[in-house]
Design an enzyme around this catalytic site. Sequence first.
Site, PDB file in Angstrom:
ATOM      1  N   TYR A   1       7.555   7.979   4.812  1.00 50.83           N
ATOM      2  CA  TYR A   1       6.844   9.311   4.499  1.00 50.83           C
ATOM      3  C   TYR A   1       5.450   9.326   5.556  1.00 50.83           C
ATOM      4  O   TYR A   1       5.319   8.420   6.049  1.00 50.83           O
ATOM      5  CB  TYR A   1       6.315   9.212   3.296  1.00 50.83           C
ATOM      6  CG  TYR A   1       5.508  10.421   2.947  1.00 50.83           C
ATOM      7  CD1 TYR A   1       5.882  11.554   2.667  1.00 50.83           C
ATOM      8  CD2 TYR A   1       3.976  10.153   2.447  1.00 50.83           C
ATOM      9  CE1 TYR A   1       5.152  12.844   2.251  1.00 50.83           C
ATOM     10  CE2 TYR A   1       3.148  11.123   1.934  1.00 50.83           C
ATOM     11  CZ  TYR A   1       3.767  12.549   2.053  1.00 50.83           C
ATOM     12  OH  TYR A   1       3.140  13.319   1.738  1.00 50.83           O
TER      13      TYR A   1
ATOM     14  N   ILE B   1       2.493   9.089   5.912  1.00 52.41           N
ATOM     15  CA  ILE B   1       1.275   8.040   6.028  1.00 52.41           C
ATOM     16  C   ILE B   1       1.706   6.697   5.391  1.00 52.41           C
ATOM     17  O   ILE B   1       0.934   5.885   5.299  1.00 52.41           O
ATOM     18  CB  ILE B   1       0.370   8.678   5.219  1.00 52.41           C
ATOM     19  CG1 ILE B   1       0.610   8.782   3.606  1.00 52.41           C
ATOM     20  CG2 ILE B   1      -0.463   9.980   5.668  1.00 52.41           C
ATOM     21  CD1 ILE B   1      -0.480   8.935   2.607  1.00 52.41           C
ATOM     22  N   LYS B   2       2.871   6.635   5.470  1.00 55.23           N
ATOM     23  CA  LYS B   2       3.391   4.991   5.227  1.00 55.23           C
ATOM     24  C   LYS B   2       3.102   4.104   6.504  1.00 55.23           C
ATOM     25  O   LYS B   2       2.997   4.684   7.335  1.00 55.23           O
ATOM     26  CB  LYS B   2       4.830   4.916   4.594  1.00 55.23           C
ATOM     27  CG  LYS B   2       4.951   5.666   3.280  1.00 55.23           C
ATOM     28  CD  LYS B   2       4.212   4.972   2.210  1.00 55.23           C
ATOM     29  CE  LYS B   2       4.152   5.724   0.949  1.00 55.23           C
ATOM     30  NZ  LYS B   2       5.057   6.504   0.045  1.00 55.23           N
ATOM     31  N   ASN B   3       3.458   2.870   6.462  1.00 52.14           N
ATOM     32  CA  ASN B   3       3.217   1.841   7.469  1.00 52.14           C
ATOM     33  C   ASN B   3       4.068   2.441   8.696  1.00 52.14           C
ATOM     34  O   ASN B   3       3.664   1.968   9.657  1.00 52.14           O
ATOM     35  CB  ASN B   3       3.539   0.537   7.000  1.00 52.14           C
ATOM     36  CG  ASN B   3       2.278   0.068   6.030  1.00 52.14           C
ATOM     37  OD1 ASN B   3       1.785   0.823   5.443  1.00 52.14           O
ATOM     38  ND2 ASN B   3       2.160  -1.177   6.058  1.00 52.14           N
ATOM     39  N   LEU B   4       5.369   2.829   8.406  1.00 53.87           N
ATOM     40  CA  LEU B   4       6.098   3.202   9.768  1.00 53.87           C
ATOM     41  C   LEU B   4       6.579   4.636   9.230  1.00 53.87           C
ATOM     42  O   LEU B   4       6.885   4.702   7.843  1.00 53.87           O
ATOM     43  CB  LEU B   4       7.372   2.385   9.796  1.00 53.87           C
ATOM     44  CG  LEU B   4       8.433   2.495  10.909  1.00 53.87           C
ATOM     45  CD1 LEU B   4       8.737   1.525  11.298  1.00 53.87           C
ATOM     46  CD2 LEU B   4       9.279   3.409  10.398  1.00 53.87           C
TER      47      LEU B   4
END
Length: 407
Positions: A202, A204-207
């Site tokens: 998604y 804003i996730k880390n990737l």
Amino acid sequence: MTEPSTPARAPGALASQGGAPVRATYLPVALPWIGEREKQLVLETLDSGWITTGPRAQELGRRVAELAGARHGLAVSSCTAAIHLGLLGLGLGPGDEVITSDYTFASTVNVITHTGARPVLADIEPETLCIDPKAIERALTPRTRAILTVDYGGQPCDYDAILALARARGIPVLADSAHALGGRWRGQPIGSLATVTAFSFYAIKNLTTGEGGAVVTDDEALMERMAMLSLHGMDRNAWKRYTSTGSWYYEVAAAGYKYNLSDILAAVGVGQLERFAGFQRRRAELADGYAARLAAVREVRLPRARAGAVHAWHLYPIALELERLTCDRARFIEELRAENIGTTVNFIPIHLHPYYRDTLGYAAGSFPAAEDAYPRAVTLPLYPRMSDRDLDDVCAAVRKVVTHFRR
Ligand SMILES: *Cc1c(COP(=O)(O)O)cnc(C)c1O
């Protein structure tokens, strides 16, 4: 020296009361970071003539599995889809119970509901906000068919205790590791511990791939089922049916879903993977920076990696010591916003949402640790693009607001 008789703006006055905000521009709580490499790979894909699921999606699934220490990986349209496929692949359905955390995003629990199985909620460890193995043990019944863990904020769950419980029962562990790509437990990457692990890409996730996710497992037969279900129930290589080596013929083995990831998005993910180690180093550095700058602030409790864990630092969730403050969490967030600092709250406990209150019927007081954590919880900004100056601003704003509302 002449003193103004009525200083309109006392130094340190809250921005909400006419003081100068800590910073001039708004700092969001989260931001993606798309580089030139991602753009280049997307353009290549757009020019390639193959823009739906194809070689890039295959590559992303394979490389995420590698990073996560699993044999097989499949890129899909979201982490929600990935968890759903895991549950379906393991054959969960009506009559089954799946134990999961009360302190998670709605999708973790929604997909259990979609399969027809019953979500059974368990309380969290107060220190880590991860599902509490002791609460899992209390929630076990003869109908328990799986445990669905949530690595809260990037903190690995206590997999020693959880895997031991699952093994004793002969049931699988699914991991909602939406926050935890790059995390480790006792040296083992998140993705190599549970029977099946889901990751989120998604925005804003880390990737990120904008929207997307992946599911990984060591179990080849399980991966075959999940892959089949991810694309209409057609056989695994159906995506190749328009290539020179593919065939027009396919068979539908189940009423599957449309959970595949487009190669345009997968190209973004492949570019992000090349930069991922650097992202994670910066996240850890920022978490250390918060710890150093806020350690002496007694009005806030800071998150810490549990012993034996490499934290993936998706979130930086602090807990307000409300007993030491004259403001509540809502006011604290408003004041930080006025100082131009964005924050959020992760999460509203599942049992407090109207749908799950009505269908699962847990009374207030059922999950003391989650209910204690929720009104204190504030997530501070944490993302690789943040500068040291941004970090200083967040900490200055926290100190300023806390000083104003100190009891
Ligand atoms: C973001 C998130 C999800 C859902 O991820 P999507 O890729 O948006 O479907 C699931 N669980 C948790 C804990 C999350 O934070």
